[in-house]
Write a protein that holds these residues in place. Structure first.
Motif, PDB file in Angstrom:
ATOM      1  N   GLY A 176       0.764  -1.248   0.000  1.00 28.81           N
ATOM      2  CA  GLY A 176       0.000   0.000   0.000  1.00 28.81           C
ATOM      3  C   GLY A 176       0.795   1.298   0.000  1.00 28.81           C
TER       4      GLY A 176
ATOM      5  N   GLU B 193      -0.911  -0.633  13.053  1.00 21.30           N
ATOM      6  CA  GLU B 193      -2.118  -1.356  13.497  1.00 21.30           C
ATOM      7  C   GLU B 193      -3.241  -0.392  13.872  1.00 21.30           C
ATOM      8  OE1 GLU B 193      -0.945  -3.821  16.789  1.00 21.30           O
ATOM      9  OE2 GLU B 193       0.208  -5.184  15.507  1.00 21.30           O
TER      10      GLU B 193
ATOM     11  N   ARG C  15      -4.580   1.647  10.825  1.00 22.95           N
ATOM     12  CA  ARG C  15      -5.401   0.783   9.953  1.00 22.95           C
ATOM     13  C   ARG C  15      -6.718   0.407  10.644  1.00 22.95           C
ATOM     14  NH1 ARG C  15      -2.200  -1.729   5.067  1.00 22.95           N
ATOM     15  NH2 ARG C  15      -0.602  -0.150   5.136  1.00 22.95           N
ATOM     16  N   LYS C  16      -6.641   0.203  11.950  1.00 22.92           N
ATOM     17  CA  LYS C  16      -7.853  -0.160  12.680  1.00 22.92           C
ATOM     18  C   LYS C  16      -8.909   0.935  12.522  1.00 22.92           C
ATOM     19  CE  LYS C  16      -7.179  -2.647  16.473  1.00 22.92           C
ATOM     20  NZ  LYS C  16      -6.793  -2.914  17.878  1.00 22.92           N
TER      21      LYS C  16
ATOM     22  N   ARG D 115      -9.275   2.727  10.001  1.00 16.58           N
ATOM     23  CA  ARG D 115      -9.827   2.621   8.646  1.00 16.58           C
ATOM     24  C   ARG D 115     -10.575   1.304   8.469  1.00 16.58           C
ATOM     25  NH1 ARG D 115      -4.534   4.267   6.168  1.00 16.58           N
ATOM     26  NH2 ARG D 115      -4.341   2.241   5.167  1.00 16.58           N
ATOM     27  N   GLY D 116     -10.644   0.495   9.535  1.00 15.71           N
ATOM     28  CA  GLY D 116     -11.315  -0.800   9.456  1.00 15.71           C
ATOM     29  C   GLY D 116     -10.502  -1.847   8.729  1.00 15.71           C
ATOM     30  N   ALA D 117      -9.177  -1.633   8.662  1.00 12.94           N
ATOM     31  CA  ALA D 117      -8.309  -2.568   7.936  1.00 12.94           C
ATOM     32  C   ALA D 117      -7.448  -3.369   8.906  1.00 12.94           C
ATOM     33  CB  ALA D 117      -7.427  -1.803   6.956  1.00 12.94           C
ATOM     34  N   GLU D 118      -7.157  -4.603   8.520  1.00  9.20           N
ATOM     35  CA  GLU D 118      -6.328  -5.500   9.328  1.00  9.20           C
ATOM     36  C   GLU D 118      -4.867  -5.416   8.894  1.00  9.20           C
ATOM     37  OE1 GLU D 118      -6.981  -8.495  11.583  1.00  9.20           O
ATOM     38  OE2 GLU D 118      -8.547  -7.083  12.160  1.00  9.20           O
TER      39      GLU D 118
ATOM     40  N   ALA E  57      -5.310   4.747  -2.031  1.00 11.30           N
ATOM     41  CA  ALA E  57      -6.198   3.842  -2.772  1.00 11.30           C
ATOM     42  C   ALA E  57      -5.781   3.722  -4.232  1.00 11.30           C
ATOM     43  CB  ALA E  57      -7.646   4.331  -2.676  1.00 11.30           C
TER      44      ALA E  57
END
Lengths: 344, 344
Positions: free
Chosen positions: A198, B106, B109-110, B112-115, B196
């Motif tokens: 990313g 972590e 990303r959390k 953004r709802g990403a793991e 993105a």
């Protein structure tokens, strides 16, 4: 006008007292239009970077020298082996590589099974590329393994003077001072996993090579319309023509638009290089500026790629000829060589 | 040893004949341990970049000057206003910013709802960052709008000499020559859409600010264990303490490991800056080095962020104190100011 950064070994060294030891930035010379002769220019500016930092003062002096050189009136001119030159900017403070040819992006993504979002047609794709060192035009491409999927990408670039933050497209073009060709070496075997993280390219796009000389826009004559350059970029692989897409065809973003994009949140420093991205025409019959596109076409047509990536010993040549068939920048011609490791 | 790139306006200008006009690279000075005095060092090397290019020769001379300065034995020493200094490297050929603190990754990303993929624990995350210009430690952060979501990121960085391609971690550490702090300004409102697109940061991470001085590892005493630095990084927002995570705690990757990662497919040129990424401890009670983490914790706890991003007039201060409470690098202290546009 054609300028180049000669390595210390090239030609007659101009006024040694004016350049710093080490040669990390080369030595400025002016190169004749036919690329056969050169003149020392270190008394005007020691390096191309230094010249760019004082361009308004330096440019008229370099142009005057260039005119005298082309007219054969310089007693100090010397015969030039253009293949021995360093990159015009052996290192730079910034290289921002755009993707002005969305056909390339579409094809490469298609090969990965990915679609191109509609926003890509308005909002340029661009990445911060490696600039701490540029390979000379005939330097080897060193790779530890061909598993890296070694590919070339032939592009046009521009070199800028200081660009203020927030500049608009209409004002951006005047900051373009020079043009160069680049071989943006790309490791197709490394890139997918790296991009999946990313944050763009670090390992997947190693050092790029620049053309022997950098030129001003007037060298293109009317092939440069102020926004786009209407000449083919000729790529030869192992002595066989691989492609000659026209730089002015299917170009979605002008350099001015790319500069506007890059400068939205910050100024751009003198010597910044902006890349066009891989030149790519929708008419596949003109061939390609990278192996990935050829492989994508093969995948679309036959279900799998047939053309391999580069192997050790393979050579790629990238050149642009004017309408009279004369090489404008000199050629990038690089061989892929196995890297023996840091201890070698 | 503490060195800095003084702007032409700072202190008594050392030997003017030795530096080039324009001051794009500052002027090398040596700064006393207490940051109160300095000595001209341009007779040893005109700029910090030039010093790094000849470090083996230059370092003993600078260290000798530093010792004399600290002992009060230099008649040419002058009082220093550390807040008036330029960045030690006002521009650099490369800035590679790692993410050594996965707790930060972590958390962000959390939000953004990403793991976080498991590979992140082995394979460092790193991006090619802006290096064509670094803000001085007290330069304003200029932004066109607060819609950009202006955030700071406090990090430790190292400055390298020439690193060969393919270097292994075990040999990489010896290429670390200097340390600096950085405020990696981040535009949280811009980043998601830019990332993105898949090619990393261009607009979302504008110019960063560097600490007033760069120091050698011996300045840390035993707080530097050869791999990690065991001192807190202190962040103050509008005069109130915001966080003081320890740089040596929850650090997943050493600088040597980050260098190994960066140099896999290419050498790294002298003056390359490697960033640690935002320092972040799992113990949230020590606070944070960026607003995004605070906001993530709030989102996790209450469903939405409470702390706003920076507004015009807000000031962030970043500093590291040694065990005796002395400022090692001097402070980065920056105010957010509305940018009036390129015509202003």
């Amino acid at each position: 006008m054609s300028t180049a950064g000669a390595p210390p070994s090239a030609g007659r060294p101009p006024n040694e007292t004016r350049f710093k030891k080490g040669g990390r930035d080369g030595t400025l010379i002016v190169v004749s239009r036919d690329l056969k002769h050169a003149a020392a220019a270190a008394h005007i500016a020691p390096t191309l970077q230094a010249a760019l930092e004082d361009w308004a003062t330096v440019e008229p002096e370099l142009k005057s020298l260039y005119r005298l050189l082309n007219e054969g009136l310089l007693s100090g001119a010397f015969a030039l082996d253009v293949t021995a030159l360093a990159a015009p900017l052996p290192r730079a403070y910034q290289f921002l590589d755009g993707s002005a040819y969305l056909n390339h992006v579409e094809l490469v993504r298609k090969a990965r099974g990915a679609e191109l979002p509609p926003s890509y047609y308005d909002d340029p794709l661009m990445y911060q590329a490696v600039s701490d060192g540029f390979l000379g035009p005939t330097d080897d491409i060193l790779a530890a393994t061909t598993d890296w999927g070694i590919d070339f990408e032939a592009e046009l670039t521009v070199v800028l003077d200081d660009v203020p933050m927030g500049i608009k497209r209409e004002a951006a073009g005047r900051h373009i001072k020079l043009f160069m060709l680049v071989n943006d070496v790309s490791l197709r075997g490394v890139i997918p996993a790296e991009l999946a993280k990313g944050f763009g390219f670090v390992v997947g796009k190693p050092r790029s090579a620049l053309s022997p000389v950098a030129v001003t826009a007037d060298e293109f004559g009317d092939a440069w319309d102020g926004e786009k350059l209407h000449l083919p970029l000729v790529v030869t692989l192992n002595g066989r023509k691989f492609g000659s897409p026209n730089v002015g065809v299917d170009c979605n973003f002008s350099f001015a638009r790319l500069i506007e994009h890059a400068a939205q949140s910050r100024p751009l420093a003198t010597g910044t290089i902006i890349g066009s991205g891989t030149v790519s025409n929708k008419d596949a019959s003109v061939g390609f500026c990278c192996l990935a596109e050829q492989r994508t076409i093969e995948t679309i047509e036959t279900g799998k790629p047939k053309t391999p990536f580069m192997s050790f010993g393979d050579t790629v040549r990238i050149e642009m000829l004017d309408r009279a068939g004369h090489s404008i920048f000199g050629a990038i011609e690089q061989k892929v060589v196995k890297y023996a490791g840091p201890g070698a």
